[in-house]
Scaffold this motif. Structure first.
Motif, PDB file in Angstrom:
ATOM      1  N   ARG A  11       0.816  -1.203   0.000  1.00  0.00           N
ATOM      2  CA  ARG A  11       0.000   0.000   0.000  1.00  0.00           C
ATOM      3  C   ARG A  11       0.857   1.263   0.000  1.00  0.00           C
ATOM      4  O   ARG A  11       0.562   2.228  -0.720  1.00  0.00           O
ATOM      5  N   GLU A  12       1.925   1.240   0.795  1.00  0.00           N
ATOM      6  CA  GLU A  12       2.801   2.409   0.836  1.00  0.00           C
ATOM      7  C   GLU A  12       3.504   2.628  -0.503  1.00  0.00           C
ATOM      8  O   GLU A  12       3.668   3.758  -0.960  1.00  0.00           O
ATOM      9  N   ASP A  51       0.975   4.152  -2.877  1.00  0.00           N
ATOM     10  CA  ASP A  51       0.790   5.578  -2.579  1.00  0.00           C
ATOM     11  C   ASP A  51       1.993   6.394  -3.057  1.00  0.00           C
ATOM     12  O   ASP A  51       1.827   7.517  -3.565  1.00  0.00           O
ATOM     13  N   GLN A  65       1.760   6.821  -6.844  1.00  0.00           N
ATOM     14  CA  GLN A  65       0.719   7.785  -7.211  1.00  0.00           C
ATOM     15  C   GLN A  65       1.139   9.219  -6.887  1.00  0.00           C
ATOM     16  O   GLN A  65       0.808  10.152  -7.614  1.00  0.00           O
TER      17      GLN A  65
END
Length: 600
Positions: free
Chosen positions: A24-25, A28, A31
């Motif tokens: 997830r990190e 992120d 993005q």
């Protein structure tokens, strides 16, 4: 057993949670700054392509096996080097950490495939389980490092699981490497024994490697030594560096003849150069090994303990274990380097006008340099002028009397070198005797100067007897130097013939006998002198010139001359007289009357 199962379950569950958090990190991060991410990946991919193009071009050329192996593992080596320093710059970045562990796995697999890829040693059956165990061990180790970063994900109640994971990763790593070594070492020994049948120590070396690995691995598993995966990577880099340095040493030894010009040195000097070069390279490897191990194992505490262990301790001077080891290392290292540099002076000045004085220059530079080496070792021991001066003052009287001869010889050695009264290669004659045990009976010593050292000069006779003459003898005594200013000397050989011989014919034969001696210098001429009328012979003196730099024995030349002359005299009925006397009786002897009386 139930506890182990529970720990495994909790470990897998926490690894999955931690992996989801990291993914997830990363998403992120992509993005938030996609341009930077794609540029970084593009640069990495371009570097990888360029590197592989180079490897492809290099593989088409004819290179040695060692260089081919270095090219093969060049990609993972450079990759792991970059990721290692990336982790050092930002230890909290999970991406750098993951890539670093991926590099460790990559280079481990590459190194383990070298025997089968380049030497034809089939270990596939052992390679697969070994690399799988190593992969699982690396995953567990990466999880432990990630858990330290994401402490919020790792529950406090899972500390026991982390300890379990650390121990399990060590055991798996130990078993994986052990399986591989246990398979590869016997096959490697057979291959080396076929290549080098005269060397019988490979089997012993293999057993020592396995024993050393087992001991270190057990100490590591039992937490008796600190050896994390950063240290393992440092050891891998160490292996790469030692392989590269061994290749350099091989190339240096192979081209040693070109560097030092073998023809300029004697057999003994050449052996000393090879020995010093080997010691210098070995100590260089040892220092590199020490530097890498020091950083890998964090040995600052060990060195601090060695520094506090004293052989003796006073207010002025203390000798610790660490200072003694350092001083011995510095002395041996600098002494080997000094010897190699001084011997290379002969190559530098071989084509110049100073070539005749190179030996003296070598000795002067070596002796002066040795003083600096000794001073460096003393400083490492902690011996400074603040200690030396008071000690020298206290022992001044003892030094003045006890070391008077030593200091005298040392100073005389420098006088000999700077004055050039005696040089290496000179043929000298000095008072004394040498070789009585082998039948040499002489009141003087004749030989060639082979070395001028700090305290004594070595003179080698034609019987291969080496005499260590104190340097002061060459200053205080009368020394005959046959080759100081000129290499040509004139030799005199006395010859006697009978009074009834033809003088002109005898002189002609003497000149012909000189021509039969190949070592006689023809262009210097020769002479035959009529010296006088002896008691039993006509005395002549034959004179001819010899070149002493050729290193032959004067007695051997005389032997050839006298043997040839004897045959020529015998062929032409020229008698070589022996001592004889005429006896005159004052009263007349009647030998006949005496004989008649005896018969009656």
């Amino acid at each position: 057993m139930m506890q182990v199962t529970m720990n495994l379950y909790l470990l897998l569950d926490n690894i999955i949670q931690l992996s989801v958090k990291i993914l997830r990190e990363l998403a992120d991060y992509v993005q938030a700054d996609p341009v930077s991410v794609f540029l970084t990946l593009g640069a990495a991919f371009a570097g990888y392509v360029i590197l592989n193009i180079y490897k492809y071009v290099a593989s088409k050329r004819t290179v040695s096996l060692k260089l081919d192996i270095l090219i093969y593992i060049l990609s993972p080596f450079i990759y792991i080097l970059f990721t290692y320093y990336a982790v050092q710059s930002d230890e909290t970045n999970p991406l750098f950490l993951a890539l670093n562990y991926l590099g460790i796995f990559w280079i481990s697999g590459a190194l383990m495939r070298v025997p089968s890829k380049y030497y034809g040693i089939k270990v596939r059956l052992y390679y697969i389980p070994s690399i799988l165990l190593i992969a699982v061990a690396l995953v567990l180790s990466a999880y432990i490092d990630m858990a330290a970063i994401y402490s919020d994900v790792t529950e406090k109640g899972l500390k026991g699981v982390l300890v379990f994971a650390r121990g399990l990763s060590k055991i798996l790593m130990m078993i994986g490497i052990f399986i591989y070594l246990r398979a590869i070492l016997p096959r490697s020994v057979k291959m080396l024994e076929s290549y080098y049948p005269k060397i019988t120590a490979f089997a012993t070396l293999s057993r020592l490697v396995m024993t050393a690995y087992t001991v270190v691995a057990l100490l590591w598993v039992l937490n008796m030594i600190v050896l994390d995966f950063r240290a393992v990577m440092s050891f891998a880099l160490l292996g790469m560096m030692l392989a590269l340095l061994s290749y350099i040493l091989y190339k240096v030894r192979q081209n040693l003849d070109r560097i030092y010009k073998r023809a300029l040195y004697t057999e003994l000097e050449w052996m000393q150069i090879q020995k010093s070069l080997g010691r210098f390279m070995l100590l260089t490897f040892a220092y590199i090994y020490y530097s890498l191990v020091y950083n890998a194992l964090n040995m600052s505490d060990v060195l601090a303990k060695l520094k506090k262990i004293y052989f003796f301790e006073t207010k002025l001077f203390s000798l610790s274990v660490l200072s003694l080891i350092s001083a011995v290392f510095i002395f041996m290292y600098l002494k080997s380097l000094l010897f190699l540099l001084t011997k290379y002076l002969r190559v530098i000045f071989s084509d110049r006008s100073l070539s005749d004085d190179t030996d003296s220059l070598e000795i002067i530079v070596y002796n002066m340099g040795l003083l600096l080496v000794i001073m460096s070792a003393m400083l490492q021991l902690g011996i400074t002028w603040q200690i030396v001066v008071p000690a020298a003052g206290a022992l001044g009287i003892g030094i003045g009397f006890g070391l008077q001869a030593v200091i005298n010889n040392y100073i005389c050695g420098f006088i000999l070198l700077f004055s050039k009264k005696v040089r290496i290669g000179d043929f000298v004659e000095l008072p004394g005797s040498a070789g009585s045990a082998v039948g040499v009976q002489s009141g003087s010593v004749f030989g060639r100067v082979v070395s001028i050292d700090m305290f004594a000069t070595t003179v080698q006779t034609y019987d291969n007897i080496e005499i260590m003459v104190p340097n002061s003898i060459f200053i205080s005594e009368t020394i005959i130097n046959y080759t100081r200013s000129d290499k040509f000397i004139r030799v005199r050989v006395p010859v006697g013939i009978a009074y009834s011989s033809d003088i002109d014919l005898a002189q002609k034969l003497m000149r012909e006998a000189i021509e039969d001696c190949e070592h006689v210098v023809k262009h210097k001429g020769q002479d035959v002198w009529f010296m006088g009328y002896g008691e039993s012979s006509l005395d002549f003196m034959v004179l001819f010139w010899l070149n002493m730099s050729e290193g032959f024995q004067i007695t051997a030349v005389k032997n050839v001359f006298l043997t040839s002359l004897w045959h020529k005299f015998k062929e032409h009925d020229i008698e070589i007289p022996f001592p004889q006397s005429d006896v005159w009786f004052r009263n007349e002897l009647h030998m006949a009357d005496k004989t008649v009386k005896e018969n009656d």
